[in-house]
Design an enzyme around this catalytic site. Structure first.
Site, short mmCIF file in Angstrom:
data_model
loop_
_atom_site.label_atom_id
_atom_site.label_comp_id
_atom_site.label_asym_id
_atom_site.label_seq_id
_atom_site.Cartn_x
_atom_site.Cartn_y
_atom_site.Cartn_z
N ASP A 109 0.85 -1.19 0.00
CA ASP A 109 0.00 0.00 0.00
C ASP A 109 0.90 1.25 0.00
OD1 ASP A 109 -2.34 1.69 0.50
OD2 ASP A 109 -1.60 1.80 2.57
N ASP A 167 -0.30 5.18 0.91
CA ASP A 167 -0.54 6.14 1.99
C ASP A 167 -0.64 5.44 3.34
OD1 ASP A 167 -1.06 8.90 0.64
OD2 ASP A 167 -2.13 7.46 -0.58
N GLY A 169 -5.22 3.08 -3.04
CA GLY A 169 -6.49 3.72 -3.33
C GLY A 169 -6.33 4.86 -4.31
#
Length: 289
Positions: free
Chosen positions: A8, A10, A43
């Site tokens: 991932d 952030d 995301g």
């Protein structure tokens, strides 16, 4: 033996929401030199994630917009699961009526309403006024990160998207007003073809029910002929759970919520302490020779 690592961005690979530390870069490069496929699962939109790596010799597969897109290292789209367009527009209309800030992720752009900047700063000021001990600089950094994304544009209304021949992959809703955010969330919980996930305490994402980091990781592993038991994943938030739960080895960041940590095999250090590098060095490199 781990053959693929999904990371991932952030709260995980990025330090303070912006930077990849030299130690994290070195650990990733060492892992790749030893034959491990390193995948970014975020995301963020693909083009925004690519921009983060523009000055780094690293061209990964990118699982973007929480699994709604997968792009090859060349930047070519491999797979996408967009929202149904009319449904997406209806949800955007609802968000505008509720005066909630949103970002619509389309091919090549992130679109936000013109009222968004003023709205978020007003909500931030109200939150800080009621809670003067809150770190206002941290809140400002959150907003700076939102508006600092690549190919970001303000639009007068969601209606502009009706005339654009582009899929809508994901809708991010963001607010510093908890009650307002919860009310917004509640209006979409019964929509059959939509799933809602969080990537932070001040947001939620609306996306197709089949779009998730976990489903994207599964598809990519099949494409690369890697068993899920040979995959590792590291993340910090609820939108990471789907991939953390299916990977053979999973690591939660030290800054993750307790529920995320409890779902993982390992808890590493925080994103501000090079937690990704620590995970790679301590658990992925030590036994590879």
């Amino acid at each position: 033996m781990i053959k693929l690592l999904a990371i991932d961005l952030d709260g995980t690979l990025l330090d303070k929401g912006k930077y990849i530390s030299k130690r994290n870069i070195a650990a990733i490069q060492t892992l790749k030199q030893r034959g491990v496929e390193v995948v970014i699962a975020t995301g963020r939109a693909n083009f925004d994630a690519q921009n983060i790596f523009k000055d780094i010799p690293f061209d990964p597969w990118i699982i973007g917009t929480n699994g709604a897109t997968i792009h090859k290292p060349s930047g070519e789209l491999f797979q996408s699961i967009p929202l149904e367009k009319s449904l997406a527009l209806t949800m955007l209309e609802t968000l505008e009526k509720e005066q909630l800030y949103y970002e619509a992720f389309i091919e090549g752009e992130i679109c936000a309403p013109e009222y968004g900047r003023k709205l978020l700063f007003q909500e931030m000021d109200r939150l800080h006024s009621g809670n003067p001990d809150l770190d206002i600089d941290l809140l400002r950094l959150e907003v700076e990160i939102q508006f600092g994304q690549s190919s970001f544009q303000f639009i007068p209304s969601y209606q502009k998207l009706q005339d654009i021949d582009s899929d809508i992959y994901n809708i991010l809703t963001y607010s510093f007003d908890d009650d307002k955010l919860k009310k917004g969330w509640s209006q979409f919980t019964d929509i059959q073809d939509v799933t809602i996930v969080q990537s932070g305490i001040h947001n939620f994402h609306l996306q197709h029910k089949q779009a998730s980091k976990g489903n994207a990781l599964k598809l990519l592993a099949e494409e690369l002929q890697i068993n899920l038991s040979e995959c590792a994943a590291v993340g910090d938030n609820y939108n990471d759970l789907s991939m953390l739960e299916i990977a053979g080895l999973s690591a939660a960041m030290g800054n993750a919520d307790r529920e995320i940590k409890e779902a993982c095999s390992i808890v590493t250090k925080s994103n501000n302490e090079d937690g990704v590098a620590h995970f790679i060095e301590a658990f992925l490199l030590e036994n590879r020779g």
